[in-house]
Motif scaffolding. Structure first.
Motif, PDB file in Angstrom:
ATOM      1  N   GLU A  80      50.971 -32.048 -10.417  1.00 36.14           N
ATOM      2  CA  GLU A  80      50.276 -32.455 -11.639  1.00 36.14           C
ATOM      3  C   GLU A  80      48.978 -31.678 -11.799  1.00 36.14           C
ATOM      4  O   GLU A  80      48.665 -31.197 -12.897  1.00 36.14           O
ATOM      5  CB  GLU A  80      49.999 -33.956 -11.609  1.00 36.14           C
ATOM      6  N   ASP A  81      48.228 -31.524 -10.719  1.00 36.98           N
ATOM      7  CA  ASP A  81      46.964 -30.777 -10.781  1.00 36.98           C
ATOM      8  C   ASP A  81      47.212 -29.301 -11.084  1.00 36.98           C
ATOM      9  O   ASP A  81      46.496 -28.688 -11.887  1.00 36.98           O
ATOM     10  CB  ASP A  81      46.202 -30.906  -9.454  1.00 36.98           C
ATOM     11  N   ILE A 140      52.237 -21.244  -6.334  1.00 33.30           N
ATOM     12  CA  ILE A 140      52.128 -22.412  -5.453  1.00 33.30           C
ATOM     13  C   ILE A 140      52.953 -23.569  -5.996  1.00 33.30           C
ATOM     14  O   ILE A 140      53.619 -24.291  -5.244  1.00 33.30           O
ATOM     15  CB  ILE A 140      50.654 -22.838  -5.283  1.00 33.30           C
ATOM     16  N   LEU A 141      52.924 -23.748  -7.320  1.00 37.92           N
ATOM     17  CA  LEU A 141      53.724 -24.798  -7.952  1.00 37.92           C
ATOM     18  C   LEU A 141      55.209 -24.593  -7.648  1.00 37.92           C
ATOM     19  O   LEU A 141      55.926 -25.543  -7.300  1.00 37.92           O
ATOM     20  CB  LEU A 141      53.487 -24.790  -9.465  1.00 37.92           C
ATOM     21  N   GLY A 142      55.676 -23.358  -7.763  1.00 38.08           N
ATOM     22  CA  GLY A 142      57.072 -23.051  -7.457  1.00 38.08           C
ATOM     23  C   GLY A 142      57.409 -23.338  -6.003  1.00 38.08           C
ATOM     24  O   GLY A 142      58.493 -23.842  -5.690  1.00 38.08           O
ATOM     25  N   ARG A 143      56.468 -23.045  -5.101  1.00 38.21           N
ATOM     26  CA  ARG A 143      56.689 -23.313  -3.673  1.00 38.21           C
ATOM     27  C   ARG A 143      56.756 -24.821  -3.407  1.00 38.21           C
ATOM     28  O   ARG A 143      57.544 -25.276  -2.572  1.00 38.21           O
ATOM     29  CB  ARG A 143      55.572 -22.667  -2.848  1.00 38.21           C
ATOM     30  N   TRP A 144      55.942 -25.596  -4.112  1.00 37.75           N
ATOM     31  CA  TRP A 144      56.021 -27.058  -3.975  1.00 37.75           C
ATOM     32  C   TRP A 144      57.392 -27.562  -4.417  1.00 37.75           C
ATOM     33  O   TRP A 144      57.982 -28.442  -3.782  1.00 37.75           O
ATOM     34  CB  TRP A 144      54.927 -27.742  -4.798  1.00 37.75           C
ATOM     35  N   ASP A 165      58.944 -38.347 -12.347  1.00 38.92           N
ATOM     36  CA  ASP A 165      58.236 -38.322 -13.630  1.00 38.92           C
ATOM     37  C   ASP A 165      57.418 -37.045 -13.782  1.00 38.92           C
ATOM     38  O   ASP A 165      57.393 -36.431 -14.852  1.00 38.92           O
ATOM     39  CB  ASP A 165      57.314 -39.540 -13.754  1.00 38.92           C
ATOM     40  N   SER A 166      56.752 -36.654 -12.719  1.00 37.98           N
ATOM     41  CA  SER A 166      55.923 -35.444 -12.764  1.00 37.98           C
ATOM     42  C   SER A 166      56.775 -34.192 -12.906  1.00 37.98           C
ATOM     43  O   SER A 166      56.403 -33.255 -13.619  1.00 37.98           O
ATOM     44  CB  SER A 166      55.080 -35.347 -11.482  1.00 37.98           C
ATOM     45  N   ILE A 167      57.918 -34.173 -12.248  1.00 41.87           N
ATOM     46  CA  ILE A 167      58.819 -33.025 -12.350  1.00 41.87           C
ATOM     47  C   ILE A 167      59.345 -32.896 -13.778  1.00 41.87           C
ATOM     48  O   ILE A 167      59.462 -31.788 -14.317  1.00 41.87           O
ATOM     49  CB  ILE A 167      59.979 -33.161 -11.345  1.00 41.87           C
TER      50      ILE A 167
END
Length: 287
Positions: free
Chosen positions: A141-142, A166-170, A193-195
């Motif tokens: 989310e951040d 980094i988002l992709g790695r998460w 929900d966040s995804i």
């Protein structure tokens, strides 16, 4: 070079050189890592990551060490508990003091998940002690807030590109979470929900992240982590239907949509079957 430097007497060893060699070795060789060198290199890199100084230089050193560790794909051949206490301490220390960069924190989780197997104690640690789903939700989310999803690829700066990376790695680590664990809780449902929000935001701007989100939601539906009603209420299925009508969809996305529809269809059939079985059970009890 690593073996030669390690064979030197303690007072003759160049510790900085060794750390650089270990990092280079893991980042370059990936799947062809020598098992004997893992037991030599990993403890040294973990020692670097446990440095609690807050200056920028130390943060960069910790980030690089964790990135190198996250690239090791061979830990599943090792003992179950190997390095578990150390990586658990690193994650918990960050949760308490926020002392890692975003990249370093994600890499720490990647290192934990690279074991490729799970046992009851580890599942409990990940879900109940380290609260992976809660942490992953906050991070994506951040990161999503830091990305201008309307800006085209060529207009993005270095920082924004790194945040998307980094988002992709998460999302990759979340895939491991959905694939390997069975201890679901409310935090797991909230993560979905966040995804879904990232899925919507990335539609016109980042196909790779968009597809990763779709695959994760599909996986969550198949593993019954999320209820079909929740996807309907959240508007996700409506979003899929809207996108299906777009003339610009490529074949890869269309195929993933069709597989998603198949998963939803199977889930609905299972729910209908369960309802019928429950109805029969009730009638039997009444008789």
């Amino acid at each position: 070079m690593i073996v030669d430097e390690n064979e030197k007497k303690k007072e003759e060893k160049n510790e900085r050189l060794l750390v650089d060699l270990y990092e280079y070795y893991f980042l370059k060789l990936d799947y062809n890592i020598c098992e004997d060198l893992v037991s030599i290199c990993v403890p040294c890199l973990l020692k670097v990551t446990l440095n609690k100084e807050g200056n920028e230089e130390t943060q960069k050193e910790v980030e690089m060490a964790l990135l190198a560790l996250s690239n090791i794909r061979e830990l599943y051949r090792s003992e179950k508990e190997l390095y578990l206490n150390e990586i658990k301490e690193i994650i918990q220390n960050h949760q308490k003091h926020q002392n890692l960069t975003r990249f370093a924190y994600q890499s720490a989780w990647q290192f934990l998940y690279n074991r490729n197997f799970f046992f009851n104690e580890l599942e409990s640690v990940i879900v109940n002690e380290l609260h992976f789903a809660r942490e992953a939700r906050r991070e994506i989310e951040d990161l999503s807030k830091c990305v201008d999803w309307k800006r085209k690829e060529e207009g993005k700066g270095e920082r924004e590109a790194k945040e998307e990376l980094i988002l992709g790695r998460w999302l990759d680590v979340i895939h491991n979470y959905f694939d390997s664990l069975r201890l679901w809780n409310e935090e797991s449902a909230e993560l979905i929900d966040s995804i879904v929000q990232v899925f919507r935001a990335s539609r016109d701007n980042n196909k790779e992240i968009h597809l990763k989100c779709l695959y994760l939601i599909r996986r969550a539906a198949k593993e019954k982590i999320v209820k079909i009603d929740e996807l309907l209420k959240g508007g996700f299925i409506d979003s899929i239907l809207e996108e299906t009508q777009l003339p610009t969809l490529d074949d890869k996305i269309i195929i993933n949509y069709l597989v998603f529809y198949e998963v939803i269809s199977e889930r609905l059939k299972d729910e209908e079957k369960d309802e019928m079985e429950e109805e029969k059970r009730k009638k039997t009890i009444i008789r």
